[in-house]
Every structure is written in structure tokens, then in C-alpha cells.
Design a protein around this motif. Structure first.
Motif, PDB file in Angstrom:
ATOM      1  N   THR A  13      44.742 -15.090 -18.248  1.00 45.79           N
ATOM      2  CA  THR A  13      45.295 -16.148 -17.383  1.00 45.79           C
ATOM      3  C   THR A  13      45.684 -15.551 -16.022  1.00 45.79           C
ATOM      4  O   THR A  13      45.554 -16.204 -14.999  1.00 45.79           O
ATOM      5  CB  THR A  13      46.498 -16.850 -18.049  1.00 45.79           C
ATOM      6  OG1 THR A  13      47.336 -15.860 -18.647  1.00 45.79           O
ATOM      7  CG2 THR A  13      46.057 -17.847 -19.081  1.00 45.79           C
ATOM      8  N   GLN A  27      54.426 -22.310 -24.702  1.00 48.21           N
ATOM      9  CA  GLN A  27      52.973 -22.064 -24.584  1.00 48.21           C
ATOM     10  C   GLN A  27      52.381 -21.746 -25.964  1.00 48.21           C
ATOM     11  O   GLN A  27      51.279 -22.195 -26.295  1.00 48.21           O
ATOM     12  CB  GLN A  27      52.694 -20.906 -23.630  1.00 48.21           C
ATOM     13  CG  GLN A  27      53.040 -21.209 -22.181  1.00 48.21           C
ATOM     14  CD  GLN A  27      52.792 -20.010 -21.266  1.00 48.21           C
ATOM     15  OE1 GLN A  27      52.088 -19.076 -21.601  1.00 48.21           O
ATOM     16  NE2 GLN A  27      53.395 -20.051 -20.083  1.00 48.21           N
ATOM     17  N   ARG A  30      48.611  -4.642  -6.612  1.00 49.90           N
ATOM     18  CA  ARG A  30      49.035  -6.038  -6.765  1.00 49.90           C
ATOM     19  C   ARG A  30      50.436  -6.221  -6.189  1.00 49.90           C
ATOM     20  O   ARG A  30      51.293  -5.357  -6.363  1.00 49.90           O
ATOM     21  CB  ARG A  30      49.044  -6.407  -8.247  1.00 49.90           C
ATOM     22  CG  ARG A  30      47.671  -6.673  -8.788  1.00 49.90           C
ATOM     23  CD  ARG A  30      47.630  -6.793 -10.287  1.00 49.90           C
ATOM     24  NE  ARG A  30      48.740  -7.513 -10.891  1.00 49.90           N
ATOM     25  CZ  ARG A  30      48.764  -7.885 -12.177  1.00 49.90           C
ATOM     26  NH1 ARG A  30      47.738  -7.609 -12.962  1.00 49.90           N
ATOM     27  NH2 ARG A  30      49.793  -8.523 -12.669  1.00 49.90           N
ATOM     28  N   ILE A  37      50.102 -23.789 -16.699  1.00 50.87           N
ATOM     29  CA  ILE A  37      49.378 -22.750 -17.423  1.00 50.87           C
ATOM     30  C   ILE A  37      48.798 -23.295 -18.733  1.00 50.87           C
ATOM     31  O   ILE A  37      47.714 -22.893 -19.163  1.00 50.87           O
ATOM     32  CB  ILE A  37      50.301 -21.527 -17.645  1.00 50.87           C
ATOM     33  CG1 ILE A  37      49.488 -20.262 -17.701  1.00 50.87           C
ATOM     34  CG2 ILE A  37      51.147 -21.613 -18.840  1.00 50.87           C
ATOM     35  CD1 ILE A  37      49.232 -19.678 -16.391  1.00 50.87           C
ATOM     36  N   LEU A  84      44.378 -16.904 -12.458  1.00 52.05           N
ATOM     37  CA  LEU A  84      45.327 -17.287 -11.405  1.00 52.05           C
ATOM     38  C   LEU A  84      45.082 -16.491 -10.122  1.00 52.05           C
ATOM     39  O   LEU A  84      45.129 -17.054  -9.025  1.00 52.05           O
ATOM     40  CB  LEU A  84      46.769 -17.070 -11.888  1.00 52.05           C
ATOM     41  CG  LEU A  84      47.261 -18.034 -12.970  1.00 52.05           C
ATOM     42  CD1 LEU A  84      48.610 -17.569 -13.525  1.00 52.05           C
ATOM     43  CD2 LEU A  84      47.395 -19.456 -12.423  1.00 52.05           C
ATOM     44  N   GLY A 105      47.587 -12.256 -21.823  1.00 47.19           N
ATOM     45  CA  GLY A 105      48.560 -12.834 -20.889  1.00 47.19           C
ATOM     46  C   GLY A 105      48.936 -14.267 -21.203  1.00 47.19           C
ATOM     47  O   GLY A 105      49.688 -14.889 -20.462  1.00 47.19           O
ATOM     48  N   ASP A 121      52.707  -7.987  -7.244  1.00 48.97           N
ATOM     49  CA  ASP A 121      53.710  -7.976  -8.317  1.00 48.97           C
ATOM     50  C   ASP A 121      53.821  -6.612  -9.004  1.00 48.97           C
ATOM     51  O   ASP A 121      54.529  -6.482  -9.994  1.00 48.97           O
ATOM     52  CB  ASP A 121      53.479  -9.105  -9.322  1.00 48.97           C
ATOM     53  CG  ASP A 121      52.107  -9.075  -9.971  1.00 48.97           C
ATOM     54  OD1 ASP A 121      51.263  -8.256  -9.566  1.00 48.97           O
ATOM     55  OD2 ASP A 121      51.884  -9.873 -10.897  1.00 48.97           O
ATOM     56  N   GLN A 134      57.555 -13.849 -11.346  1.00 53.60           N
ATOM     57  CA  GLN A 134      58.050 -14.873 -12.284  1.00 53.60           C
ATOM     58  C   GLN A 134      56.892 -15.578 -12.971  1.00 53.60           C
ATOM     59  O   GLN A 134      55.740 -15.474 -12.526  1.00 53.60           O
ATOM     60  CB  GLN A 134      58.887 -15.903 -11.510  1.00 53.60           C
ATOM     61  CG  GLN A 134      60.197 -15.332 -11.052  1.00 53.60           C
ATOM     62  CD  GLN A 134      60.849 -16.142  -9.962  1.00 53.60           C
ATOM     63  OE1 GLN A 134      60.301 -17.170  -9.533  1.00 53.60           O
ATOM     64  NE2 GLN A 134      61.980 -15.689  -9.495  1.00 53.60           N
ATOM     65  N   LEU A 135      57.213 -16.343 -14.017  1.00 54.58           N
ATOM     66  CA  LEU A 135      56.160 -17.059 -14.728  1.00 54.58           C
ATOM     67  C   LEU A 135      55.797 -18.342 -13.993  1.00 54.58           C
ATOM     68  O   LEU A 135      56.667 -19.037 -13.465  1.00 54.58           O
ATOM     69  CB  LEU A 135      56.610 -17.412 -16.153  1.00 54.58           C
ATOM     70  CG  LEU A 135      56.833 -16.240 -17.113  1.00 54.58           C
ATOM     71  CD1 LEU A 135      57.192 -16.755 -18.503  1.00 54.58           C
ATOM     72  CD2 LEU A 135      55.616 -15.331 -17.182  1.00 54.58           C
ATOM     73  N   ARG A 152      59.642  -8.709 -13.615  1.00 49.90           N
ATOM     74  CA  ARG A 152      58.675  -8.997 -14.689  1.00 49.90           C
ATOM     75  C   ARG A 152      59.166  -8.467 -16.035  1.00 49.90           C
ATOM     76  O   ARG A 152      58.947  -9.095 -17.066  1.00 49.90           O
ATOM     77  CB  ARG A 152      57.311  -8.399 -14.332  1.00 49.90           C
ATOM     78  CG  ARG A 152      56.621  -9.181 -13.231  1.00 49.90           C
ATOM     79  CD  ARG A 152      55.497  -8.410 -12.611  1.00 49.90           C
ATOM     80  NE  ARG A 152      54.361  -8.268 -13.488  1.00 49.90           N
ATOM     81  CZ  ARG A 152      53.442  -7.305 -13.368  1.00 49.90           C
ATOM     82  NH1 ARG A 152      53.563  -6.390 -12.439  1.00 49.90           N
ATOM     83  NH2 ARG A 152      52.421  -7.275 -14.172  1.00 49.90           N
TER      84      ARG A 152
END
Ligand code: AMP
Length: 223
Positions: free
Chosen positions: A34, A95, A163, A67, A38, A88, A165, A60-61, A174
Motif C-alpha cells: 500500500t 483495516q 524517503r 486505504i 500511495l 503494509g 518519512d 502518520q497513517l 512512525r
């Protein structure tokens, strides 16, 4: 072997993406990340990408409803009929529940979740050394692959980047998000009797082989 539906769980930096590439080849199943979907959406500045970018940059998510819809659509693609490996997703209990429902509505098969365990200290080392290729999306690590700061991609010559993040503040966030939101997903699959646990701290190739063996004989692995 029966059709495989695998879920890789583990903190950021556990090596889900790297091991997933190996498992995809060995097992002949479709690897779905995922995070990759994204990042692609962000690069293209699609509607989804615009909505997701701020969350991703901050570590963050992305909200569940976005998602879950993305995963639903992806899992309905024809390349998923012979098995899949999720990397992921799911990252929250909501989820995981949505995925269970989706599986029940399709073939009803039992997924196997793999809990990849590693220390926070090793995670921080790996994430801060991670580099991605802009062209072929392959993952490298400066501590493992003998790559200099300005070197091109060893595979395709493309540009390597860090990245957003994987910056220190985002890494901290994270890890916190993982403890708060994703660790309960491990308990969710443990309760269902669908979890195996594999220590992924060692050398990459050995760990990949260990993971493969554990997946092929899940009853022999620690639940
Ligand atoms: P990854 O490449 O799996 O580490 O994902 C990178 C980022 O994409 C995460 O830090 C989240 O912002 C977002 N993301 C990926 N998968 C999910 C998910 N299942 N739920 C929420 N956000 C996600």
C-alpha cells in the motif's frame, strides 16, 4: 501448495518490502504494498495522492476509509486470483476487520499473518540508511550495500533518494504510530490462530530463507 494469502506485519524498517520481493518470486504470488501504491499516487498527484501526502510526510497513517477502499480495489484485480502477499496493510484493527470481511465475501480462505520482530534500535539504523531508486523503486541501504551518498542506483543507474518519512522526526512518529495502531493488529491475528512470528534481525538473505521456510511450514513456527 494451497493458494497463499500472506500478510506481512512488522514495524517500519523490519524489511517487509525487501523480503516481500523475495517471497513474491519464490512463491509466485502478487506482492501488494500500500505504501508503494500511495507513493506512486503522490508522484502523479492524483486525487488519492493529494489526500495522502500530508499524512505520509509526517509519518502518520492515511485514514482508514481511503486505504480500505484502495486495498479493496487492488485485491479485486485479476493478478490476485492466484494468491497475494500484503506488505503494509492492514495497519489498524479496523483495516484488519475490513480485510477479514473482504476475504469472507470472496473465497473465504484463511490468510497467514507473519509477525516480523526486530528491536527499535535496529529499526532506526535501517531506516536512516535506506535509499530508494526513483526509476526502478529498488530498495538499498548504505550500511548493507556499500553505497555512497551521491551514488547512482547499482541496478539501473537511476537517482537514489531518502524517503521524506525516513527523516529522524518522522521515524520517531512512525514507531509511535506502530505501537499505538499496528501492534494491536498482531493480537488480532494471534487471537484468530493465523499468526506466526519470525525474528528478522539477521542477514537479509538468511532471513528471507527463514521466512520462506516458516511460511511453508507455519505449524512449526512459534505462534
Ligand atoms: P510503507 O511504505 O508501508 O512504510 O508506507 C509509507 C506510508 O504510507 C505510511 O507511513 C503511511 O503514511 C502510508 N500507509 C501505507 N500503508 C498504509 C495503511 N495500511 N494504512 C494507513 N497508512 C498507510
Amino acid at each position: 501448495m494451497r493458494q497463499l494469502h500472506l500478510i506481512l506485519l512488522g514495524s517500519p524498517g523490519a524489511g517487509k518490502g525487501t523480503h516481500a520481493e523475495y517471497l513474491e518470486k519464490e512463491l509466485g504470488i502478487t506482492h501488494i504494498s500500500t505504501g508503494d501504491i500511495l507513493r506512486e499516487a503522490v508522484a502523479q498527484q492524483s486525487e488519492l495522492g493529494k489526500k495522502a501526502q500530508q499524512y505520509m510526510d509526517a509519518g502518520q497513517l492515511v485514514p482508514d476509509e481511503l486505504i480500505i477502499e484502495l486495498a479493496q480495489q487492488r485485491l479485486q484485480q485479476p493478478d490476485c486470483t492466484s494468491g497475494w502477499l500484503l506488505d503494509g496493510f492492514p495497519r489498524t484493527v479496523a483495516q484488519a476487520e475490513a480485510l477479514t470481511q473482504l476475504i469472507e465475501e470472496s473465497n473465504g480462505s484463511e490468510p497467514l499473518a507473519v509477525n516480523m520482530t526486530i528491536s527499535d534500535q535496529e529499526v532506526i539504523r535501517r531506516l536512516s540508511g535506506r535509499r530508494l531508486c526513483r526509476d526502478c523503486a529498488q530498495i538499498f541501504n548504505v550500511y548493507r550495500d556499500n553505497i555512497g551518498v551521491a551514488d547512482p542506483c547499482p541496478t539501473c543507474g537511476g537517482q537514489l533518494y531518502i524517503r521524506t518519512d525516513d527523516q529522524p522526526e518522522a521515524i520517531k512518529e512512525r514507531l509511535k504510530v506502530y505501537q499505538d495502531e499496528t501492534a494491536p493488529v498482531i493480537e488480532y491475528y494471534r487471537r484468530q490462530g493465523q499468526l506466526i512470528t519470525v525474528d528478522v534481525a539477521g542477514e537479509q538473505q538468511q532471513v528471507s530463507q527463514h521466512l520462506l521456510a516458516a511460511i511453508k511450514a507455519p505449524q512449526a513456527s512459534e505462534k
